[in-house]
Design an enzyme around this catalytic site. Structure first.
Site, PDB file in Angstrom:
ATOM      1  N   ASP A  44      31.685  38.208  34.077  1.00 37.91           N
ATOM      2  CA  ASP A  44      33.463  38.285  33.554  1.00 37.91           C
ATOM      3  C   ASP A  44      32.867  38.757  32.320  1.00 37.91           C
ATOM      4  OD1 ASP A  44      36.029  38.235  33.213  1.00 37.91           O
ATOM      5  OD2 ASP A  44      36.195  36.523  34.501  1.00 37.91           O
ATOM      6  N   GLY A  58      30.202  41.062  31.015  1.00 40.60           N
ATOM      7  CA  GLY A  58      29.353  42.440  31.919  1.00 40.60           C
ATOM      8  C   GLY A  58      31.039  43.193  32.701  1.00 40.60           C
ATOM      9  N   PHE A  69      32.743  44.541  35.849  1.00 40.79           N
ATOM     10  CA  PHE A  69      32.644  44.786  37.374  1.00 40.79           C
ATOM     11  C   PHE A  69      32.473  46.254  37.729  1.00 40.79           C
ATOM     12  CE2 PHE A  69      36.975  42.912  37.899  1.00 40.79           C
ATOM     13  CZ  PHE A  69      37.777  43.492  37.365  1.00 40.79           C
ATOM     14  N   HIS A  91      43.574  41.930  43.839  1.00 37.97           N
ATOM     15  CA  HIS A  91      44.970  42.662  43.830  1.00 37.97           C
ATOM     16  C   HIS A  91      45.372  43.083  41.975  1.00 37.97           C
ATOM     17  CE1 HIS A  91      46.725  38.443  41.303  1.00 37.97           C
ATOM     18  NE2 HIS A  91      45.167  38.898  41.754  1.00 37.97           N
TER      19      HIS A  91
END
Length: 311
Positions: free
Chosen positions: A174, A200, A202, A220
């Site tokens: 995260d 980090g 994604f 989402h």
């Protein structure tokens, strides 16, 4: 009631309005008027002269009970989120989020405001509790050596999965300001020696070598192009034979009432591009990332687990 912590203060018995106001840091005459309304809807009840007690219905607004909705109420009433829904007509007219125009992207907004970020994290943890129980009882993790929780927040889902699967190790990814808290949560759960926390983004990369990659309430938040970019990074990082698990609310294809349709309007209000999706929508995203949709497991609380494997 949620923001002032009224239910927490009444948890151990009735209080008169003056004492309750002192504990809540509130103006007693104003609170008295609020309590009168709360009594009329059944979440507190009169208990003597100017005294109030918590009802069974009101107990769900306590912070320390299973199924608590206090964090949900606080999140809905937080100023910027309230603004987002109030400006929904403007968002629909313009086709872009009034929230983003005023506050910027959600996660940048949260990073700038730790007090709002804490409310949001509490909300996400509470929201995850119900369907996480379904995750560990309805999905078979047999043979999984390492699970990577992508954008895993404070680590509550990862901790639950690891406790239920004692031979499994975990990696949580995260952003910096979130990952710092995740290590504390996992250590408090006695799982520090089985977990690695990685700070980090994604969109850049995800930790390699996982057998299973979990993305819970992640895709989402993003439009299709960004969602595919995330999935491709996961596809590139996983071991041969790995799996991707997408935990989301999945919309029905017909007009039946569904929690996801309400959530989708909140996504519309808060994000530019984020949306809830149907099973067919997810299948298209997976195909664009060289993944194929497999089983879909209903987890309860309106959530589903979609499993995808490399094509």
């Amino acid at each position: 009631m949620a923001e002032l912590g009224v239910a927490d203060h009444l948890a151990h018995g009735p209080l008169d309005t003056e004492e309750l106001a002192a504990r809540c840091g509130a103006h007693a005459p104003s609170l008295r008027r609020v309590l009168r309304e709360l009594a009329s809807i059944g979440v507190v009840r009169p208990s003597g002269d100017d005294r109030y007690a918590l009802t069974e219905e009101g107990s769900v607004l306590r912070s320390d009970v299973p199924g608590s909705i206090r964090s949900s109420m606080r999140m809905l009433g937080e100023e910027s989120f309230w603004y987002a829904m109030g400006k929904l007509p403007e968002t629909v007219r313009e086709g872009s989020s009034a929230f983003v125009s005023k506050y910027g992207e959600l996660y940048e907004h949260l990073a700038r405001h730790p007090e709002i970020s804490r409310i949001f994290d509490d909300y996400m943890t509470a929201r995850a509790d119900a369907f996480t129980r379904g995750l560990v009882t309805r999905y078979d993790f047999t043979g999984v050596g390492t699970m990577v929780d992508v954008a895993g927040g404070r680590g509550s889902i990862l901790a639950t999965v690891l406790r239920a699967n004692p031979d499994m190790r975990g990696i949580l990814l995260d952003l910096d300001h979130v990952a710092a808290h995740a290590g504390d949560v996992l250590a408090a759960a006695g799982l520090a020696d089985r977990c690695q926390v990685v700070a980090g983004n994604f969109f850049d990369s995800v930790p390699s070598g996982g057998d299973v990659y979990l993305l819970a309430s992640v895709l989402h938040n993003w439009g299709d192009d960004d969602a595919v970019r995330i999935l491709r990074n996961v596809r590139h990082a996983m071991k041969p034979g790995g799996r991707v698990l997408i935990l989301e609310v999945v919309l029905p294809d017909d007009a039946e009432p569904h929690l996801g349709k309400d959530l989708d309007l909140r996504m519309l209000a808060i994000f530019n591009g984020g949306s809830e999706r149907s099973r067919q929508d997810y299948a298209k995203l997976f195909a664009s990332a060289d993944l194929e949709l497999g089983q879909v497991v209903e987890l309860g609380a309106g959530a589903s687990l979609l499993e995808a494997k490399p094509i």
